[in-house]
Design an enzyme around this catalytic site. Structure first.
Site, mmCIF file in Angstrom:
data_model
loop_
_atom_site.group_PDB
_atom_site.id
_atom_site.type_symbol
_atom_site.label_atom_id
_atom_site.label_comp_id
_atom_site.label_asym_id
_atom_site.label_seq_id
_atom_site.Cartn_x
_atom_site.Cartn_y
_atom_site.Cartn_z
ATOM 1 N N ARG A 93 -10.262 -3.052 -2.771
ATOM 2 C CA ARG A 93 -9.717 -3.436 -4.274
ATOM 3 C C ARG A 93 -10.347 -4.908 -4.383
ATOM 4 O O ARG A 93 -10.793 -5.283 -5.767
ATOM 5 C CB ARG A 93 -8.372 -3.538 -4.234
ATOM 6 N N TYR A 94 -10.267 -5.757 -3.583
ATOM 7 C CA TYR A 94 -10.787 -7.049 -3.517
ATOM 8 C C TYR A 94 -12.215 -7.240 -3.472
ATOM 9 O O TYR A 94 -12.684 -6.341 -2.633
ATOM 10 C CB TYR A 94 -9.763 -8.131 -2.800
ATOM 11 N N ASP A 273 8.008 -2.891 -5.390
ATOM 12 C CA ASP A 273 7.384 -2.030 -6.078
ATOM 13 C C ASP A 273 8.024 -1.200 -6.996
ATOM 14 O O ASP A 273 9.244 -0.733 -6.570
ATOM 15 C CB ASP A 273 6.158 -1.427 -5.226
ATOM 16 N N ASP A 310 2.750 -7.061 -6.781
ATOM 17 C CA ASP A 310 1.429 -6.230 -6.569
ATOM 18 C C ASP A 310 1.534 -5.335 -8.017
ATOM 19 O O ASP A 310 2.406 -4.432 -7.925
ATOM 20 C CB ASP A 310 1.604 -5.578 -5.242
HETATM 21 C C1 LIG Z 1 -2.774 -7.118 -0.228
HETATM 22 C C2 LIG Z 1 -3.770 -6.538 -0.099
HETATM 23 C C3 LIG Z 1 -4.756 -7.043 0.632
HETATM 24 C C4 LIG Z 1 -4.855 -8.454 1.117
HETATM 25 O O1 LIG Z 1 -4.551 -9.206 0.270
HETATM 26 P P1 LIG Z 1 -4.522 -11.004 0.753
HETATM 27 O O2 LIG Z 1 -4.024 -11.712 -0.578
HETATM 28 O O3 LIG Z 1 -5.837 -11.286 1.314
HETATM 29 O O4 LIG Z 1 -3.394 -11.036 1.875
HETATM 30 C C5 LIG Z 1 -5.984 -6.438 0.572
HETATM 31 N N1 LIG Z 1 -6.417 -5.159 -0.019
HETATM 32 C C6 LIG Z 1 -5.400 -4.590 -0.610
HETATM 33 C C7 LIG Z 1 -5.503 -3.148 -1.139
HETATM 34 C C8 LIG Z 1 -4.036 -5.060 -0.626
HETATM 35 O O5 LIG Z 1 -2.945 -4.612 -1.174
#
Ligand SMILES: *Cc1c(COP(=O)(O)O)cnc(C)c1O
Length: 377
Positions: A93-94, A273, A310
């Protein structure tokens, strides 16, 4: 001495065992069975020992209730993890990090689980389909941080844990590995010297544990945390804000103090959530903000977690902060400190040139050259 596997086998897993322990008057057999049919029941001896009476903070976390069968706004995959899954078991995702589901099972099942749609089901978190995940990670050189999660990664055998750490460590662009686990609370006997020796070989490894209430830091859990800290892995804690369990500033403050004493830094405080089956755990946002306000300034900054939502639909974690800014003009920002007192900070006159303004030295924020020389000596 009993092995952790033997202790795990003593877990409570059926509605009949629940009734035998807590009495029929405290459990609605049909509704509880219906909840278990949707999401597994397992309560380890360590988690069971925390439950003192029906409705207490630990009962709420582990014993299925009829409320689980009611869905109002709840979403099955509320974080949209599956939509961001390029190959089985990975959520990307990130930009630079991925979530890697390596274990389908947990020692105890938290009734508020956000991943209850697949946790406990080895068909939904398959144990034999990792080749595509490793291939994806080798190919995606932007990934520098891999989070091992599940289920609970520490439910795997030592051999399998070492296989994951070793295989990931051999990928040159992966800089850090993380293990996200609730095992120190649920099955502290799992944290063996052998496991710790394995973790030590693959640094930098970060470990995020999960504690929701100060009473969960039992002597056994604290010992497990000490063993993990001694591996050299920095320890963080993720806490979920849960109605009827920890939605109280005094409880969270005691929790963060106990965590710090166990060498664990509070990392995230999650707003619960909007997950189908777990909606009854949700609290007001004002409660989370009140908790952060009760921590910041009043206790060690090391103990203040980030309060996050989230975002439903896959927006990722978004931080929420109490409002400390009262106003901003061209000249000044007016702030409230932790105790509610008002302070004014004059803004730099020309857009914050550090040599002229903003060092806090000199009158009106002005620092002359002579002063700078003096400071340099
Ligand atoms: C929480 C999460 C992360 C990690 O997030 P950080 O803020 O770096 O701890 C990475 N990928 C997903 C899908 C997440 O839900």
């Amino acid at each position: 001495m009993e092995t952790w596997q033997e202790i795990l086998h003593q877990s409570l897993t059926t509605v009949d065992e629940l009734i035998a322990r807590f009495g029929l008057e405290n459990l609605d057999r049909e509704a509880v069975q219906q909840a278990i049919d949707r999401f597994n029941l397992r309560i380890t001896p360590a988690a069971l020992a925390l439950i003192r009476h029906p409705g207490d903070p630990f009962w709420n976390q582990y014993v299925p209730t009829p409320a689980e069968n009611v869905v109002e706004d709840g979403i099955v995959d509320s974080l949209g993890e599956d939509a961001d899954s390029p190959v089985p078991n990975l959520t990307h995702r990130y930009p630079d990090r991925v979530l890697f589901l390596v274990s389908p099972v947990c020692a105890s099942y938290c009734r508020f689980c956000t991943r209850r749609r697949k946790v406990g089901d080895p068909e939904k978190i398959p144990l034999n389909q990792f080749d595509s995940a490793f291939a994806y990670l080798r190919e995606h050189t932007e990934v520098r941080d891999v989070i091992l999660s599940g289920g609970d990664p520490l439910m795997l055998s030592d051999r399998r844990i070492e296989f994951f750490l070793k295989t990931l460590r051999e990928i040159p662009h992966i800089e850090i590995l993380r293990i996200h686990t609730r095992i120190p609370s649920h099955l502290p006997q799992r944290i063996t010297p052998e496991l710790c020796e394995i973790i030590k070989k693959y640094h930098p490894v970060y470990i995020n544990v999960h504690f929701n209430h100060p009473d969960e830091l039992t002597p056994e859990a604290t010992k497990a945390l000490n063993l993990l800290a001694d591996t050299g892995a920095p320890l963080g804690c993720q806490t979920v804000l849960l109605k009827g369990t920890n939605d109280d500033p005094a409880i969270i403050k005691e929790l963060v103090h106990k965590l710090l004493k166990a060498r664990v830094r509070p990392y995230y405080l999650y707003q619960a959530d909007v997950v189908a089956g777990g909606e009854h755990f949700r609290t007001a946002i004002a409660k989370g903000l009140e908790i952060i306000r009760a921590l910041r300034g009043w206790t060690s900054g090391l103990g203040v977690p980030h309060y996050v939502i989230d975002a439903p639909g896959g927006g990722g974690k978004i931080p929420l902060l109490p409002e400390y800014v009262q106003s901003i003009t061209d000249d000044e920002i007016v702030l409230r400190n932790y105790a509610g007192d008002v302070y004014r900070y004059p803004l730099p006159r020309d857009g914050a040139h550090p040599a002229r303004n903003g060092t806090g030295c000199g009158e009106n924020g002005h620092v002359d050259a002579e002063n700078l020389v003096f400071l340099d000596v």
